[in-house]
Enzyme design. Sequence first.
Site, short mmCIF file in Angstrom:
data_model
loop_
_atom_site.label_atom_id
_atom_site.label_comp_id
_atom_site.label_asym_id
_atom_site.label_seq_id
_atom_site.Cartn_x
_atom_site.Cartn_y
_atom_site.Cartn_z
N THR A 18 0.84 -1.21 0.00
CA THR A 18 0.00 0.00 0.00
C THR A 18 0.86 1.25 0.00
OG1 THR A 18 -1.84 1.15 1.08
CG2 THR A 18 -0.18 0.21 2.53
N LYS A 23 -3.56 3.78 6.30
CA LYS A 23 -3.74 2.33 6.43
C LYS A 23 -2.52 1.70 7.08
CE LYS A 23 -6.36 0.92 2.38
NZ LYS A 23 -6.16 0.08 1.19
N ASP A 79 -7.95 -4.42 -0.09
CA ASP A 79 -8.82 -3.45 -0.72
C ASP A 79 -10.01 -3.28 0.20
OD1 ASP A 79 -9.38 -1.61 -2.74
OD2 ASP A 79 -10.86 -2.95 -3.61
N PHE A 159 -9.43 8.90 8.00
CA PHE A 159 -9.37 9.31 6.60
C PHE A 159 -10.66 8.89 5.90
CE2 PHE A 159 -8.63 5.32 4.20
CZ PHE A 159 -8.46 4.44 5.26
N GLY A 160 -10.72 9.19 4.62
CA GLY A 160 -11.84 8.74 3.80
C GLY A 160 -13.20 9.16 4.34
N ASP A 162 -14.53 8.39 7.15
CA ASP A 162 -14.60 8.32 8.62
C ASP A 162 -15.49 9.39 9.26
OD1 ASP A 162 -13.10 6.05 8.85
OD2 ASP A 162 -11.25 7.04 9.45
N HIS A 187 -13.27 -2.64 10.15
CA HIS A 187 -13.21 -3.68 9.12
C HIS A 187 -11.76 -4.14 8.90
CE1 HIS A 187 -12.74 0.36 7.76
NE2 HIS A 187 -12.44 0.05 6.52
P1 IMP Z 1 -8.53 1.28 -0.64
O1 IMP Z 1 -8.76 1.02 -2.09
O2 IMP Z 1 -8.55 0.05 0.17
O3 IMP Z 1 -7.34 2.15 -0.42
O4 IMP Z 1 -9.75 2.11 -0.08
C1 IMP Z 1 -10.63 2.72 -0.94
C2 IMP Z 1 -11.35 3.85 -0.28
O5 IMP Z 1 -12.30 3.34 0.64
C3 IMP Z 1 -10.51 4.84 0.50
O6 IMP Z 1 -9.91 5.81 -0.33
C4 IMP Z 1 -11.57 5.45 1.40
O7 IMP Z 1 -12.31 6.41 0.68
C5 IMP Z 1 -12.47 4.26 1.68
N1 IMP Z 1 -12.04 3.62 2.94
C6 IMP Z 1 -11.42 2.44 3.10
N2 IMP Z 1 -11.19 2.18 4.39
C7 IMP Z 1 -11.64 3.25 5.06
C8 IMP Z 1 -11.66 3.59 6.46
O8 IMP Z 1 -11.17 2.90 7.35
N3 IMP Z 1 -12.24 4.77 6.74
C9 IMP Z 1 -12.77 5.60 5.82
N4 IMP Z 1 -12.76 5.35 4.52
C10 IMP Z 1 -12.20 4.17 4.15
#
Ligand code: IMP
Length: 203
Positions: A18, A23, A79, A159-160, A162, A187
């Site tokens: 990653t 993460k 993912d 992040f994201g 949250d 998760h």
């Molecule tokens: P990734 O492809 O696993 O990096 O995650 C894809 C997207 O899902 C991230 O850019 C976030 O928008 C969302 N995401 C994944 N895990 C989280 C989390 O723990 N909190 C908030 N958003 C998450």
Amino acid sequence: MGSDENHLNMPFQLVFATNNRHKLEEVAAKINGEIQLLTFEDIGCKEDIEETGLTFKENAAIKSHYIYDKYQLNCFGDDSGLEVVALSGEPGVYSARYAGEHGNHDANINKVLQKLKLVENRKARFITVISLIWNGEEYFFEGTVEGTICHERSGASGFGYDPIFQPDGYSITFAEMSLEEKNKISHRAKAMEKLIGFLNSVE
Ligand code: IMP
């Protein structure tokens, strides 16, 4: 790990495929020194691996296979994403680029809030799928956390999505929790616990 005394002084190595700093922090805290986690930087990988899969499982496997094929190192890729029930599982695998531009969390949140503006059912879940390649064999681990989408943002951690995700049984969002709190129920934490359990059983 395990009964071999050497493992206590020299934990074994595992590459986490990653570039996501948040993460990495969450996973490193979960592992708590039991495994030496190697990053892309540690192995000299400058690649931004494209997530072209249609499922979390496919995308997780794309990342782990890329690292294994190129470096022949034990590794895992993950993912994850948000599934909103009233939006038929959207944003799903498109969570990072829901509003267009990859990683624009603010725009992604706005899009979810806009789509749910007049919607009563706010149920949602986060999902993580991990693909581990261990001694040439592939294993998958999944973790989920159920919750609801709030009407507005709260909190500045994480992040994201949250700031708008309130896990079931809590009255605060993931973004209002400390890393330690989120790491008990998230998760990603649940999928990581399964991966750590697996590594403990084989080592
Ligand atoms: P990734 O492809 O696993 O990096 O995650 C894809 C997207 O899902 C991230 O850019 C976030 O928008 C969302 N995401 C994944 N895990 C989280 C989390 O723990 N909190 C908030 N958003 C998450």
